[in-house]
Design a protein around this motif. Structure first.
Motif, short mmCIF file in Angstrom:
data_model
loop_
_atom_site.label_atom_id
_atom_site.label_comp_id
_atom_site.label_asym_id
_atom_site.label_seq_id
_atom_site.Cartn_x
_atom_site.Cartn_y
_atom_site.Cartn_z
N ILE A 106 0.61 -1.06 -0.10
CA ILE A 106 0.40 0.05 -0.31
C ILE A 106 0.97 1.81 -0.21
N VAL A 107 1.95 0.98 0.79
CA VAL A 107 3.07 2.75 0.95
C VAL A 107 3.48 3.34 -0.67
N ILE A 108 3.58 2.01 -1.31
CA ILE A 108 4.65 1.83 -2.68
C ILE A 108 3.30 2.04 -3.93
N CYS A 109 2.10 1.56 -3.43
CA CYS A 109 0.94 2.17 -3.80
C CYS A 109 1.17 3.41 -4.30
N MET A 110 1.33 4.23 -2.90
CA MET A 110 0.88 5.96 -2.54
C MET A 110 1.55 6.81 -3.22
N ILE A 111 2.92 6.06 -2.88
CA ILE A 111 3.79 6.63 -3.65
C ILE A 111 3.83 6.97 -4.74
N ILE A 112 3.52 5.80 -5.41
CA ILE A 112 3.53 5.65 -7.16
C ILE A 112 2.39 6.53 -8.10
N PHE A 113 1.50 6.40 -7.09
CA PHE A 113 0.27 7.64 -7.12
C PHE A 113 1.05 8.84 -6.65
N ALA A 114 1.48 9.16 -6.03
CA ALA A 114 1.46 11.28 -5.48
C ALA A 114 1.76 11.24 -6.41
N VAL A 115 3.76 10.44 -7.38
CA VAL A 115 3.78 10.56 -8.73
C VAL A 115 2.95 11.33 -9.77
N LEU A 116 2.95 9.96 -9.94
CA LEU A 116 1.98 9.55 -11.18
C LEU A 116 0.41 11.53 -11.19
N ARG A 117 0.55 11.09 -9.63
CA ARG A 117 -0.43 12.23 -9.89
C ARG A 117 0.43 13.84 -10.73
N GLY A 118 1.51 13.85 -10.02
CA GLY A 118 1.98 15.04 -10.19
C GLY A 118 2.10 15.39 -11.74
N GLY A 119 2.63 14.19 -12.67
CA GLY A 119 2.84 14.08 -14.37
C GLY A 119 1.53 14.70 -14.99
N LEU A 120 0.84 13.64 -14.32
CA LEU A 120 -0.65 13.77 -15.03
C LEU A 120 -1.26 14.76 -15.39
N ARG A 121 -1.46 15.24 -14.16
CA ARG A 121 -1.28 17.21 -13.65
C ARG A 121 -0.79 17.87 -14.55
N TYR A 122 -0.02 17.86 -14.34
CA TYR A 122 0.62 18.73 -15.59
C TYR A 122 0.20 18.40 -17.16
N GLY A 123 0.09 17.17 -17.90
CA GLY A 123 -0.50 17.04 -19.40
C GLY A 123 -1.45 17.24 -18.85
N GLU A 124 -2.24 17.26 -18.28
CA GLU A 124 -3.86 17.63 -18.29
C GLU A 124 -3.17 19.51 -18.44
N GLN A 125 -2.77 20.01 -17.81
CA GLN A 125 -2.92 21.63 -17.54
C GLN A 125 -2.42 22.49 -18.92
N TYR A 126 -1.27 20.72 -19.26
CA TYR A 126 -0.29 22.35 -20.86
C TYR A 126 -1.16 21.17 -22.24
N CYS A 127 -2.42 20.19 -21.50
CA CYS A 127 -2.88 20.48 -22.92
C CYS A 127 -3.98 21.22 -23.09
N ASN A 128 -4.66 21.43 -21.63
CA ASN A 128 -5.89 22.47 -21.93
C ASN A 128 -5.25 23.38 -22.58
N HIS A 129 -4.32 24.56 -21.30
CA HIS A 129 -3.61 25.58 -21.76
C HIS A 129 -3.31 25.94 -23.86
N TYR A 130 -2.86 24.79 -23.95
CA TYR A 130 -2.36 24.64 -25.15
C TYR A 130 -3.56 24.62 -26.09
N ILE A 131 -4.42 24.17 -25.51
CA ILE A 131 -6.10 24.03 -26.31
C ILE A 131 -6.54 26.20 -26.64
N ALA A 132 -6.13 26.41 -25.24
CA ALA A 132 -6.76 27.45 -24.49
C ALA A 132 -5.85 28.93 -26.10
N PHE A 133 -5.04 28.51 -25.94
CA PHE A 133 -3.92 29.84 -26.95
C PHE A 133 -4.23 29.37 -27.61
N LYS A 134 -4.39 28.24 -28.49
CA LYS A 134 -4.64 28.27 -29.82
C LYS A 134 -6.09 28.74 -30.39
N LEU A 135 -7.39 28.52 -29.15
CA LEU A 135 -8.60 28.77 -29.98
C LEU A 135 -8.25 30.55 -29.22
#
Length: 589
Positions: A106-135
């Protein structure tokens, strides 16, 4: 703009979402990253509860008690002993962890999820803002194209401050919609659906409570807040535009304000409009605070309601203690996506008001439609004005007016102020359309002539000469963008301004300043004339071309007109009899 169409929020959002179609792949990536990111964040909390269950399970398990008993006594713990029965009962009540994971896993999974959360959040925000500024870039192009289509008839006398507000802050506010509204809505729906499945895997009775919580926080409260603030949002954007207009107008007329001691009145009006804007903004802030209080209260209410329901199900034996922890923690941690929707309503009313203003501009129909090119070759053979009528807002300006302008002649137009002299030139330029009769060039009605062909035939110098921020050469080259330096100088010589420009430290590279404020009225007028000479059209329309010139420079300009008249037809509007002396024919309006 003739006025805002009061569209519904759904209509505005649908129209704005339609622009996203070319960027759908990025939207899919953003939504996928957003859903996975929120699930990682939610299950970090859920796994924390699972770790607690795993620790309790290990503490009260029969195997643990048997090992302790054997170590202390040297004999095995009987299976039917009182301690063994108690351990078995505790283990059953606590229940197993989700998927039977150990504490270490469980502890290992929590660490993995925490790292993934940061990367996925960055990817979401990057794509959203790319869309926004293009539009936003796309919308800016559409807005300027609309302004070009509406000009000049629909934009004459329009509130320039409101236009500036629309093409700057209103468009910028749409970034909130494209970057923080479309994908968050989809993410909230999908994430909530995943959590309903997760909660339902423990107890179907807990699903309605979770669904009610998500709908209340993510839909009902934002909709209610939107209804309360819709009018205030539109009023705020309108007040903001009006204040921009007032400040812009005051800055341009600063010399007159100082000269006539109108500063106190301007300050009073500025204070009034600022207070009006502040009042509207304060109302929006109060509604925002109210919405936040309602949202936080709803989150706590549904979390506790889920907790009490889970405890009741635990007491009835429908679920074990592990399920109580997972359901409650899962519920409390899963409000993030719908809370993002609730927070959207704080700014969404202003965003939708901005979207409404932009859509109104894009949908506004011009008074004069541009006619596409047809590939035909044309030559200028004269101008005929055939029994035309024109009025502004029901006020007649020209009635049953006719005239014939022969090729290669200079025709003067004279008349009282307001009689329609300048209007006649605008009608010839087809800036506005006649309401009756027609105007023909070379026998062809200008209402059917391609706009580009008409512009090639005509050069126009208005009463107010507009200079753009840039160099003198740049401003003259508006008449012919690819003109050589020699052509620019020749045009300036015809306008009797070459010597003045040459005497400047930077010559033709001298900046003219904003609106040409570093030049006098006469100098600006002569640069506008040079621009018209450079365009080299066969029909030259001049509206009071010497009104800002002294007698000497007027004679020089008129002499240049005479010398440059070869192959040109000139229509000259002027109040000055001295200016009209060069005309071969004088028409009255």
């Amino acid at each position: 703009m003739t006025g805002l169409k009061r569209r519904s929020a759904f209509t505005i959002m649908t129209s704005l979402i339609g622009l996203v179609y070319p960027l759908i792949p990025f939207m899919i990536i953003a939504v996928t990253a957003g859903v996975l990111g929120f699930l990682c964040a939610i299950f970090i909390t859920v796994l924390g509860g699972e770790a607690l269950i795993a620790i309790l399970h290990d503490r009260f398990s029969l195997e643990t008690l048997a090992a302790v008993f054997t170590q202390l006594t040297g004999t095995a713990l009987p299976a039917n002993s009182e301690a063994g029965a108690a351990a078995a009962e505790c283990t059953a009540l606590i229940g197993n962890t989700w998927l039977g994971l150990s504490v270490q896993t469980i502890v290992i999974c929590m660490i993995i999820f925490a790292v993934l959360r940061g990367g996925l959040r960055y990817g979401e925000q990057y794509c959203n803002h790319y869309i926004a500024f293009k539009l936003l870039a796309l919308i800016r192009h559409k807005v300027f194209a609309a302004l070009r289509r509406l000009a000049p008839a629909k934009l004459e006398g329009k509130d320039k401050g409101n236009l500036i507000s629309l093409i700057t802050t209103d468009i910028e506010l749409l970034e909130v919609f494209y970057a923080h509204t479309i994908s968050p809505i989809i993410i909230a729906v999908l994430t909530s659906l995943c959590m309903l499945i997760f909660i339902g895997s423990y107890s179907l009775l807990a699903v309605p409570v979770a669904l009610a919580g998500y709908v209340t926080v993510g839909l009902i409260i934002p909709l209610q807040n939107g209804k309360r603030t819709r009018d205030s949002g539109l009023a705020f954007r309108t007040s903001f535009g009006n204040l921009n207009s007032f400040v812009l107008e005051s800055l341009r007329g600063l010399e007159e304000i100082i000269q006539y001691g109108a500063g106190e009145r301007i300050q009073t009006e500025l204070r009034r409009q600022s207070e009006e804007l502040s009042s509207t903004g304060g109302c929006l802030s109060m509604q925002e605070a109210r919405q936040r209080a309602e949202t936080n209260t709803a989150v706590l209410l549904f979390t506790f309601l889920q907790l009490f329901l889970s405890l009741w199900l635990f007491r009835t034996g429908a679920i074990d203690f592990a399920a109580v922890v997972s359901i409650t923690l899962g519920m409390s941690a899963s409000f993030g996506p719908v809370l993002a929707l609730a927070q959207l309503s704080n700014n969404l009313h202003q965003t939708l008001a901005s979207g409404d203003r932009i859509l109104s501009l894009l949908e506004e129909e011009p008074l004069v439609e541009e006619i596409p090119a047809d590939g035909k070759e044309r030559s200028f053979e004269g101008l005929e004005i055939d029994h035309i009528d024109f009025s502004y807002g029901g006020k007649p300006i020209l009635h049953d007016y006719s005239a014939v302008i022969q090729k290669n002649t200079i025709t003067g137009i004279h008349g009282a102020s307001g009689s329609g002299k300048s209007t006649l030139l605008k009608l010839i330029m087809r800036f506005r359309a006649v309401q009756k009769g027609c105007i023909r060039i070379s026998g062809e009605d200008i209402n059917t002539m391609p706009t580009a062909a008409l512009r090639v035939f005509e050069s126009y110098v208005a009463q107010e000469s507009m200079l753009f921020k840039g160099t003198i050469a740049d401003n003259i080259k508006i008449g012919k963008l690819d003109a050589s330096e020699e052509e620019v100088i020749a045009a300036a010589q015809k306008a009797s301004i070459h010597q003045f420009i040459a005497a400047l430290p930077k010559g033709y590279n001298t900046p003219v300043g904003e609106l040409g404020d570093t030049l006098s009225g006469g100098e600006k007028q002569r640069i506008a004339l040079a621009r018209a000479f450079l365009h080299d059209a066969p029909l030259l329309l001049l509206d009071e071309p010497t009104s800002n010139l002294d007698a000497l420079n007027e004679r020089i300009i008129l002499k240049s007109l005479k010398e440059a008249r070869a192959g040109k037809t000139i229509i000259l509007v002027s109040h000055r009899i001295s200016t009209l002396n060069i005309a071969e024919n004088i028409l009255s309006v």
